[in-house]
Design a protein around this motif. Structure first.
Motif: not given
Length: 258
Positions: A228-253
Motif C-alpha cells: 500500500k505504501v508503494h501504491r501510494r508513492t507510485l500514484y503520487k509520482k504519476l499524479s494519479i489516484s486510481s487503478q483505472n488511471e494507471l492502466f490508462g497511462l500504460l495504454v497511452n504509452y
C-alpha cells in the motif's frame, strides 16, 4: 460432424491450418462457443495469433486492436502458461487474480466485447514458449459449467499435445521483442520524466493485472502494508489516484510507442 470424425481429423492434422479446420467447427458447436482462438506465447516477445474464429464483428475488431499490443500482458492465460510444466485445461475465473473482474482491463475488454466466460488450455513447449487455445461465451449465454470443463479437459488430452507437436515442427517466424509489463511501466514513467523504483514498477504491473494488495504482497514477498505504501508513492509520482488511471497511462504509452 460426430466425435469420431473430429478426433480422426485432429489425429492427421499436420499444420496449424489443418488443425484449425479440424477443431473450430466441432468445438464451437459442441460447447456453444461464440469465439475460438489459438495463440503462441513467448516470455519476452509479442505473441502470435495462430488462428481465430470470432464471428461477432465488434469482438473481432477489439481483439485484433488490443490483444497483441497489450492485452496479452494482463491475460491470466499468458501468465498461467509459464507456470504449468506440461498442460492444463481451466476456466479463466479459476486462474485469474483475485481482483481481476474489477480491473480496468476486464471492464475495458470484457465489458466492450460482451464476453461472459472463457474456457481453454495452456501447454508448455519449452522454457520460453507455450501455446494457448480457448473458447468464449457472450452475454445471453450461461457461463461454462463443470461438465463443460470436464468434457473439454478430455479433448485437451489430445488437442494440447497435438498443437504443441505441430508448433515444434513448424519453422520459426520472425519475432518482435516485447518488454515485460514492469519494464514497460518503468519506461512509461521515464517518458513522463518521473523516476519510479523497480519495486514500484513491479507493483504497478500486478495492480493492472487485477491483484489485490494482499496478493501482490504474497507474490513479492512483502507485507500488504508495504504494498500500500508503494501504491501510494507510485500514484503520487504519476499524479494519479486510481487503478483505472494507471492502466490508462500504460495504454497511452503503448499506443505512442507502437
Amino acid at each position: 460432424m460426430d466425435e469420431y470424425d473430429f478426433l480422426g481429423d485432429v489425429a492427421v492434422a499436420g499444420s496449424v491450418d489443418s488443425f484449425d479446420r479440424a477443431i473450430t467447427p466441432f468445438l464451437s458447436q459442441a460447447f456453444h462457443a461464440k469465439s475460438l482462438l489459438a495463440i503462441h506465447f513467448h516470455r519476452t516477445r509479442l505473441p502470435k495469433v495462430l488462428f481465430r474464429w470470432i464471428p461477432d464483428k465488434t469482438l473481432r475488431q477489439l481483439f485484433d486492436k488490443r490483444y497483441e499490443k497489450l492485452g496479452f500482458m494482463v491475460d491470466p492465460f499468458f501468465h498461467r502458461a509459464f507456470l504449468v510444466q506440461d498442460w492444463e485445461a481451466c476456466l479463466l475465473r479459476d486462474i485469474a487474480p483475485d481482483r481481476f473482474e474489477s480491473s480496468e482491463y476486464f471492464t475495458n475488454y470484457f465489458g466492450d466485447t460482451n464476453m461472459v466466460d472463457e474456457l481453454g488450455f495452456v501447454a508448455r513447449i519449452d522454457n520460453d514458449t507455450a501455446v494457448h487455445l480457448s473458447m468464449g461465451r457472450n452475454q445471453g449465454q450461461r457461463r461454462f459449467r463443470t461438465n463443460d470443463v470436464v468434457r473439454f479437459g478430455q479433448f485437451a488430452k489430445i488437442l494440447a499435445p497435438k498443437l504443441r507437436q505441430i508448433l515444434i515442427n513448424q519453422p520459426a517466424d520472425d519475432v518482435v521483442e516485447a518488454q515485460p509489463l514492469d519494464r514497460r511501466f518503468h519506461a512509461m514513467a521515464q517518458a513522463r520524466h518521473t523516476n519510479i523504483s523497480i519495486r514500484e514498477a513491479e507493483v504497478a504491473a500486478l495492480i493492472v493485472q487485477g491483484h489485490s494488495s494482499r496478493a501482490i504482497g504474497l507474490k513479492l514477498g512483502i507485507s500488504g502494508l508495504t504494498v500500500k505504501v508503494h501504491r501510494r508513492t507510485l500514484y503520487k509520482k504519476l499524479s494519479i489516484s486510481s487503478q483505472n488511471e494507471l492502466f490508462g497511462l500504460l495504454v497511452n504509452y503503448v499506443g505512442a510507442d507502437a
